[in-house]
Scaffold this motif. Structure first.
Motif, PDB file in Angstrom:
ATOM      1  N   THR A 155      37.505  32.075  44.652  1.00 55.14           N
ATOM      2  CA  THR A 155      37.998  33.264  45.922  1.00 55.14           C
ATOM      3  C   THR A 155      37.642  34.580  45.502  1.00 55.14           C
ATOM      4  O   THR A 155      36.751  35.331  46.378  1.00 55.14           O
ATOM      5  CB  THR A 155      39.150  33.195  46.538  1.00 55.14           C
ATOM      6  OG1 THR A 155      39.758  31.753  47.029  1.00 55.14           O
ATOM      7  CG2 THR A 155      39.377  33.916  47.749  1.00 55.14           C
ATOM      8  N   THR A 156      38.217  34.974  44.282  1.00 63.45           N
ATOM      9  CA  THR A 156      37.840  36.348  43.938  1.00 63.45           C
ATOM     10  C   THR A 156      36.340  36.747  43.764  1.00 63.45           C
ATOM     11  O   THR A 156      35.924  37.705  44.170  1.00 63.45           O
ATOM     12  CB  THR A 156      38.775  36.451  42.566  1.00 63.45           C
ATOM     13  OG1 THR A 156      40.094  36.135  42.601  1.00 63.45           O
ATOM     14  CG2 THR A 156      38.695  37.875  41.931  1.00 63.45           C
ATOM     15  N   SER A 158      42.843  40.576  45.604  1.00 66.40           N
ATOM     16  CA  SER A 158      41.394  40.016  45.495  1.00 66.40           C
ATOM     17  C   SER A 158      40.623  40.372  46.609  1.00 66.40           C
ATOM     18  O   SER A 158      39.183  40.510  46.687  1.00 66.40           O
ATOM     19  CB  SER A 158      41.281  38.704  45.205  1.00 66.40           C
ATOM     20  OG  SER A 158      41.625  38.091  44.074  1.00 66.40           O
ATOM     21  N   ASN A 207      42.702  37.730  55.123  1.00 66.01           N
ATOM     22  CA  ASN A 207      42.855  36.153  54.976  1.00 66.01           C
ATOM     23  C   ASN A 207      43.335  35.430  55.962  1.00 66.01           C
ATOM     24  O   ASN A 207      43.775  36.030  57.187  1.00 66.01           O
ATOM     25  CB  ASN A 207      43.795  36.237  54.020  1.00 66.01           C
ATOM     26  CG  ASN A 207      45.091  36.531  54.300  1.00 66.01           C
ATOM     27  OD1 ASN A 207      45.708  36.244  55.275  1.00 66.01           O
ATOM     28  ND2 ASN A 207      45.827  37.102  53.188  1.00 66.01           N
ATOM     29  N   ILE A 216      45.421  32.623  55.853  1.00 67.19           N
ATOM     30  CA  ILE A 216      47.097  32.373  55.634  1.00 67.19           C
ATOM     31  C   ILE A 216      47.373  33.150  54.366  1.00 67.19           C
ATOM     32  O   ILE A 216      46.822  33.228  53.396  1.00 67.19           O
ATOM     33  CB  ILE A 216      47.179  30.856  55.241  1.00 67.19           C
ATOM     34  CG1 ILE A 216      46.914  29.910  56.375  1.00 67.19           C
ATOM     35  CG2 ILE A 216      48.822  30.795  54.940  1.00 67.19           C
ATOM     36  CD1 ILE A 216      47.029  28.438  56.265  1.00 67.19           C
ATOM     37  N   ASN A 247      49.226  34.357  51.181  1.00 70.46           N
ATOM     38  CA  ASN A 247      49.871  33.649  50.305  1.00 70.46           C
ATOM     39  C   ASN A 247      51.260  34.238  49.847  1.00 70.46           C
ATOM     40  O   ASN A 247      52.032  33.487  49.590  1.00 70.46           O
ATOM     41  CB  ASN A 247      48.955  33.966  48.782  1.00 70.46           C
ATOM     42  CG  ASN A 247      48.892  35.455  48.439  1.00 70.46           C
ATOM     43  OD1 ASN A 247      48.454  36.231  49.317  1.00 70.46           O
ATOM     44  ND2 ASN A 247      49.306  35.720  46.985  1.00 70.46           N
ATOM     45  N   ALA A 291      41.553  31.202  50.829  1.00 68.78           N
ATOM     46  CA  ALA A 291      42.144  30.580  49.416  1.00 68.78           C
ATOM     47  C   ALA A 291      43.588  29.708  50.051  1.00 68.78           C
ATOM     48  O   ALA A 291      43.800  28.521  49.400  1.00 68.78           O
ATOM     49  CB  ALA A 291      42.496  31.663  48.626  1.00 68.78           C
ATOM     50  N   GLN A 292      44.465  30.366  50.802  1.00 68.95           N
ATOM     51  CA  GLN A 292      45.540  29.428  51.369  1.00 68.95           C
ATOM     52  C   GLN A 292      45.343  28.423  52.553  1.00 68.95           C
ATOM     53  O   GLN A 292      45.995  27.694  52.549  1.00 68.95           O
ATOM     54  CB  GLN A 292      46.617  30.426  51.652  1.00 68.95           C
ATOM     55  CG  GLN A 292      47.227  31.140  50.504  1.00 68.95           C
ATOM     56  CD  GLN A 292      47.806  30.454  49.378  1.00 68.95           C
ATOM     57  OE1 GLN A 292      48.538  29.415  49.530  1.00 68.95           O
ATOM     58  NE2 GLN A 292      47.633  31.083  48.143  1.00 68.95           N
ATOM     59  N   SER A 335      39.098  28.606  46.788  1.00 69.48           N
ATOM     60  CA  SER A 335      39.147  28.233  45.391  1.00 69.48           C
ATOM     61  C   SER A 335      39.446  26.843  45.423  1.00 69.48           C
ATOM     62  O   SER A 335      40.420  26.186  46.078  1.00 69.48           O
ATOM     63  CB  SER A 335      40.421  29.005  44.665  1.00 69.48           C
ATOM     64  OG  SER A 335      39.947  30.374  44.804  1.00 69.48           O
ATOM     65  N   LYS A 369      43.196  25.800  44.456  1.00 75.18           N
ATOM     66  CA  LYS A 369      44.588  25.751  45.370  1.00 75.18           C
ATOM     67  C   LYS A 369      44.406  24.199  46.183  1.00 75.18           C
ATOM     68  O   LYS A 369      45.512  24.326  47.058  1.00 75.18           O
ATOM     69  CB  LYS A 369      44.517  26.967  46.112  1.00 75.18           C
ATOM     70  CG  LYS A 369      44.849  28.005  45.224  1.00 75.18           C
ATOM     71  CD  LYS A 369      44.984  29.234  45.911  1.00 75.18           C
ATOM     72  CE  LYS A 369      45.465  30.505  44.810  1.00 75.18           C
ATOM     73  NZ  LYS A 369      45.562  31.798  45.594  1.00 75.18           N
TER      74      LYS A 369
HETATM   75  C1  LIG Z   1      44.794  32.753  45.303  1.00 75.76           C
HETATM   76  C2  LIG Z   1      44.352  33.696  46.277  1.00 75.76           C
HETATM   77  C3  LIG Z   1      43.243  34.449  46.085  1.00 75.76           C
HETATM   78  C4  LIG Z   1      42.693  34.666  44.757  1.00 75.76           C
HETATM   79  O1  LIG Z   1      42.102  33.358  44.293  1.00 75.76           O
HETATM   80  P1  LIG Z   1      41.600  33.198  42.886  1.00 75.76           P
HETATM   81  O2  LIG Z   1      41.532  31.471  42.598  1.00 75.76           O
HETATM   82  O3  LIG Z   1      42.533  33.543  41.965  1.00 75.76           O
HETATM   83  O4  LIG Z   1      40.299  33.584  42.858  1.00 75.76           O
HETATM   84  C5  LIG Z   1      42.792  35.301  47.146  1.00 75.76           C
HETATM   85  N1  LIG Z   1      43.475  35.217  48.174  1.00 75.76           N
HETATM   86  C6  LIG Z   1      44.512  34.508  48.537  1.00 75.76           C
HETATM   87  C7  LIG Z   1      45.201  34.501  49.993  1.00 75.76           C
HETATM   88  C8  LIG Z   1      44.938  33.613  47.666  1.00 75.76           C
HETATM   89  O5  LIG Z   1      46.076  32.966  47.886  1.00 75.76           O
END
Ligand SMILES: *Cc1c(COP(=O)(O)O)cnc(C)c1O
Length: 404
Positions: free
Chosen positions: A92-93, A123, A169, A171, A173, A200-201, A221, A224
């Motif tokens: 994601t980053t 991120s 985002n 959701i 995190n 990511a979430q 990502s 996750k």
């Molecule tokens: C984990 C996360 C990221 C970053 O993901 P990476 O796998 O570390 O690049 C970004 N946004 C949210 C909401 C996350 O949970």
């Protein structure tokens, strides 16, 4: 769903930690991997390892086919119109940084505005701050209420013809808030802004459909969503990806290189310079197969059951202070215990085999909003059980007694 059968697919769960059965409640940081994902990785290195796309020998053909099959699986997972709209990244980053460095640098200028939210992961904050420093554009932030929900009225006020990008985002995190992304996207489009969704979430907990959402970019990502680390995907609409300059220069992203000039490859390869994480990309398909077999809706429904059960038991805990009580929430519980430091709680729980996360969860501005340094966070996945939650709450109660 038969959770005992699902648990059998995750070898890591069947171990003792500090003399107790492992209870893994740190799923928002990374999920565990089923045997099928681990097998896909070892199978690749045992039988198929070769660099992709340029070889004509059999191993190169096998690895290229498997690699591109994951791209098709991701396109299906996100319901993108075209397979070429899927770019492999580190996660994601990197997906967000890619958009900032290419779309951002080319299309966002001095005086323009980018909107993010108070719920963002670092991120999805820092890449835009870097861009703003470089370009002179401005970052605006949608605030949240005390429950950790976005204030949509404030969002309406932030939107204008200066807005070039909204990046939020799906959701959170840190709190588990599920954001009204469809509404956010539609409103942004009305002022002509593009929208990036940090999924990511969402990828492990919500059905994603980039066509229905009509988002312009979406990043997630693998790690996750039961897949390997070091891999993720960025979706982008074809016309945008084609208009964007490349991210990095190197192999694979070119058509022709000469010292008088270089022509770039077509999408998605234009954005995939250098040898990627081939084995991990291939294993991501096994992770998506795992999710598809269970059905994301079934996974989310079960996780919601876990969340409600945990809320019920935790309501009974002395000094329990939930942080983030949105009406629409994923299976994340962020909390504090009156008079006990989160770090101390984390350590005591670890001594009982329970893995939770403590701290700011890469969302320091959000913690600042609630005037706290951090929380304890328990986040549930499909392989967690009510028995584990019960054990966790009992351990929590015992820990609190120690501090009284
Ligand atoms: C984990 C996360 C990221 C970053 O993901 P990476 O796998 O570390 O690049 C970004 N946004 C949210 C909401 C996350 O949970």
């Amino acid at each position: 769903m038969n959770i005992e059968e699902i648990r059998k697919e995750f070898p890591i769960l069947h171990q003792q930690v500090n003399g107790k059965p492992l209870v893994y409640f740190d799923n928002a940081a990374t999920s565990q991997k089923p045997q099928s994902v681990i097998d896909a990785l070892t199978h690749y290195y045992n039988t198929d390892n070769a660099n992709i796309h340029r070889g004509i020998h059999t191993l190169a053909e096998r690895s290229t086919t498997a690699f591109e099959n994951t791209r098709k699986a991701v396109a299906k997972f996100l319901n993108s119109r075209e397979v070429e709209e899927i770019i492999f990244t580190k996660g994601t980053t990197e997906g967000i940084n890619l958009v900032a460095a290419t779309f951002g640098r080319k299309f966002i200028k001095d005086g323009d505005e980018i909107i993010i939210s108070a719920l963002e992961h670092h991120s999805n904050i820092v890449p835009w701050q870097i861009l703003c420093e470089e370009n002179g554009c401005t970052l605006k932030v949608i605030p949240v209420n005390d429950k950790g929900e976005l204030l949509m009225d404030e969002y309406d006020k932030l939107l204008s013809d200066k807005t070039k990008l909204v990046s939020v985002n799906y959701i959170s995190n840190a709190l588990g808030t599920i954001n009204p992304v469809k509404e956010i996207i539609d409103k942004a489009h009305k002022v002509g802004a593009k929208v990036l969704i940090d999924a990511a979430q969402a990828a492990p907990h919500a059905t994603l459909d980039v066509q229905a959402l009509d988002c312009d970019f979406l990043a997630f990502s693998a790690h996750k969503v039961y897949g390997p680390t070091g891999v993720g995907a960025l979706y982008g609409k074809r016309d945008l990806l084609e208009a964007m300059p490349p991210y990095q220069g190197g192999g694979e992203m070119i058509k022709d290189v000469s010292f008088s000039g270089t022509t770039y490859n077509d999408i998605p390869y234009k954005f995939e310079a250098g040898t990627p994480n081939i084995g991990e990309v291939i294993a991501l398909k096994a992770a998506l197969d795992f999710v598809n077999e269970l059905g994301l809706e079934n996974i989310a429904a079960y996780e919601h059951e876990l969340l409600e059960y945990a809320n019920e038991l935790l309501a009974d805990v002395d000094g329990f202070i939930p942080v983030g009580t949105a009406d629409n929430k994923a299976s994340v519980i962020s909390f504090l215990i009156e008079g006990v430091h989160p770090f101390d709680l984390g350590q005591i729980l670890d001594a009982k085999g329970i893995a939770v996360r403590t701290g700011h969860h890469c969302a320091q501005p959000l913690m600042e909003r609630f005037q706290i340094e951090g929380t304890v966070r328990a986040s549930f996945s499909v392989y967690n059980t009510k028995e584990e939650i019960k054990y966790f709450v009992e351990a929590l109660k015992a820990a609190i007694k120690m501090f009284k």
